[in-house]
Scaffold this motif. Structure first.
Motif, PDB file in Angstrom:
ATOM      1  N   LYS A  24      29.708  39.471  20.877  1.00 38.19           N
ATOM      2  CA  LYS A  24      28.966  40.158  21.944  1.00 38.19           C
ATOM      3  C   LYS A  24      29.230  41.652  21.909  1.00 38.19           C
ATOM      4  CE  LYS A  24      28.843  36.487  25.378  1.00 38.19           C
ATOM      5  NZ  LYS A  24      29.333  36.056  26.684  1.00 38.19           N
ATOM      6  N   SER A  25      30.479  42.027  21.761  1.00 42.02           N
ATOM      7  CA  SER A  25      30.843  43.437  21.714  1.00 42.02           C
ATOM      8  C   SER A  25      30.198  44.123  20.523  1.00 42.02           C
ATOM      9  CB  SER A  25      32.363  43.585  21.654  1.00 42.02           C
ATOM     10  OG  SER A  25      32.711  44.936  21.515  1.00 42.02           O
ATOM     11  N   SER A  26      30.215  43.474  19.392  1.00 44.44           N
ATOM     12  CA  SER A  26      29.619  44.032  18.186  1.00 44.44           C
ATOM     13  C   SER A  26      28.130  44.292  18.380  1.00 44.44           C
ATOM     14  CB  SER A  26      29.840  43.069  17.015  1.00 44.44           C
ATOM     15  OG  SER A  26      29.168  43.514  15.876  1.00 44.44           O
TER      16      SER A  26
ATOM     17  N   SER B 120      26.318  44.253  21.556  1.00 46.54           N
ATOM     18  CA  SER B 120      25.908  44.991  22.747  1.00 46.54           C
ATOM     19  C   SER B 120      26.567  46.353  22.902  1.00 46.54           C
ATOM     20  CB  SER B 120      26.156  44.162  23.993  1.00 46.54           C
ATOM     21  OG  SER B 120      27.537  43.930  24.151  1.00 46.54           O
ATOM     22  N   THR B 121      27.810  46.500  22.508  1.00 44.68           N
ATOM     23  CA  THR B 121      28.501  47.772  22.701  1.00 44.68           C
ATOM     24  C   THR B 121      28.368  48.663  21.473  1.00 44.68           C
ATOM     25  OG1 THR B 121      30.095  46.650  24.113  1.00 44.68           O
ATOM     26  CG2 THR B 121      30.693  48.837  23.341  1.00 44.68           C
ATOM     27  N   ASP B 122      28.659  48.097  20.312  1.00 48.34           N
ATOM     28  CA  ASP B 122      28.615  48.876  19.078  1.00 48.34           C
ATOM     29  C   ASP B 122      27.222  48.935  18.471  1.00 48.34           C
ATOM     30  OD1 ASP B 122      31.361  49.059  19.450  1.00 48.34           O
ATOM     31  OD2 ASP B 122      31.770  47.335  18.160  1.00 48.34           O
TER      32      ASP B 122
ATOM     33  N   LEU C 125      23.353  41.773  29.216  1.00 46.25           N
ATOM     34  CA  LEU C 125      23.024  43.191  29.017  1.00 46.25           C
ATOM     35  C   LEU C 125      22.224  43.732  30.201  1.00 46.25           C
ATOM     36  CD1 LEU C 125      22.085  43.241  25.226  1.00 46.25           C
ATOM     37  CD2 LEU C 125      24.085  44.299  26.292  1.00 46.25           C
TER      38      LEU C 125
ATOM     39  N   SER D  36      24.499  44.011  33.270  1.00 40.92           N
ATOM     40  CA  SER D  36      25.466  45.119  33.211  1.00 40.92           C
ATOM     41  C   SER D  36      24.775  46.482  33.162  1.00 40.92           C
ATOM     42  CB  SER D  36      26.398  44.957  32.011  1.00 40.92           C
ATOM     43  OG  SER D  36      25.664  45.048  30.805  1.00 40.92           O
TER      44      SER D  36
ATOM     45  N   VAL E  56      22.910  48.247  30.927  1.00 47.03           N
ATOM     46  CA  VAL E  56      23.189  49.102  29.777  1.00 47.03           C
ATOM     47  C   VAL E  56      22.181  50.240  29.733  1.00 47.03           C
ATOM     48  CG1 VAL E  56      24.307  47.333  28.379  1.00 47.03           C
ATOM     49  CG2 VAL E  56      21.826  47.572  28.296  1.00 47.03           C
TER      50      VAL E  56
END
Length: 175
Positions: A93-95, A97-99, A124, A127, A129
């Motif tokens: 998820k981090s890979s 949505s964030t990165d 997403l 939160s 984004v």
């Protein structure tokens, strides 16, 4: 006063005036540019996001075929295998949505790929984004001469006919 001192005083005065002008005008200019570009995408995409959110928040199951079930109530976290490494769902998820890494998730039918991606999409949106996530299932590609981008654009226009091809292209370029 020498010529050099007068010259330096003139340069100092110019620099001070220039810095003062920029510090007053730059924020206004930046805000205006942000609002101008924000409007390019805000016309149409919010309707798509809202409708697609509802599609992703509820799913049909084998046990309850007659009515959709809330995704959060039935969701079970997944584990992913990359080569010999086992990754937890949060890392993937981090890979994504964030990165904002481009990621291909593959597996057998019924392994939960679509449900996982619906969950990420929903999270997403929840939160809030600072980008517009697009959820498009490849199974919705119709046979013909349309490209993948054409199909994605058509899926957005289904929910918002005011969204233009120009806005879509602009959004893709901006990420």
């Amino acid at each position: 006063m020498s010529i050099e001192e007068l010259s330096n005083k003139g340069i100092d005065s110019f620099v001070n005036n220039f810095v003062s002008f920029i510090s007053k005008k730059a924020p206004e200019f930046c805000i205006a540019q942000y609002k101008k570009h924000e409007m390019k995408l805000n016309k149409g995409l919010p309707e798509y996001i809202k409708a697609n959110y509802q599609r992703c928040a509820y799913v049909r199951t084998l046990l309850k075929r007659d009515r959709p079930t809330e995704l959060d109530k039935i969701y079970e976290p997944l584990q992913f295998k990359i080569d010999d490494d086992i990754l937890k769902e949060g890392e993937i998820k981090s890979s994504i949505s964030t990165d904002l890494h481009r990621t291909i998730i593959s597996g057998y039918a019924g392994n939960g790929k679509t449900i996982f991606l619906k969950k990420i999409y929903k999270e997403l949106i929840d939160s809030q984004v600072n980008f517009y996530p697009i959820f498009f299932e490849l199974r919705n590609i119709s046979s013909g001469t349309q490209t993948l981008l054409d199909c994605i654009y058509e899926s957005i226009v289904t929910y918002s006919d005011s969204f233009t091809q120009k806005q879509f292209t602009y959004g893709l370029k901006k990420g």
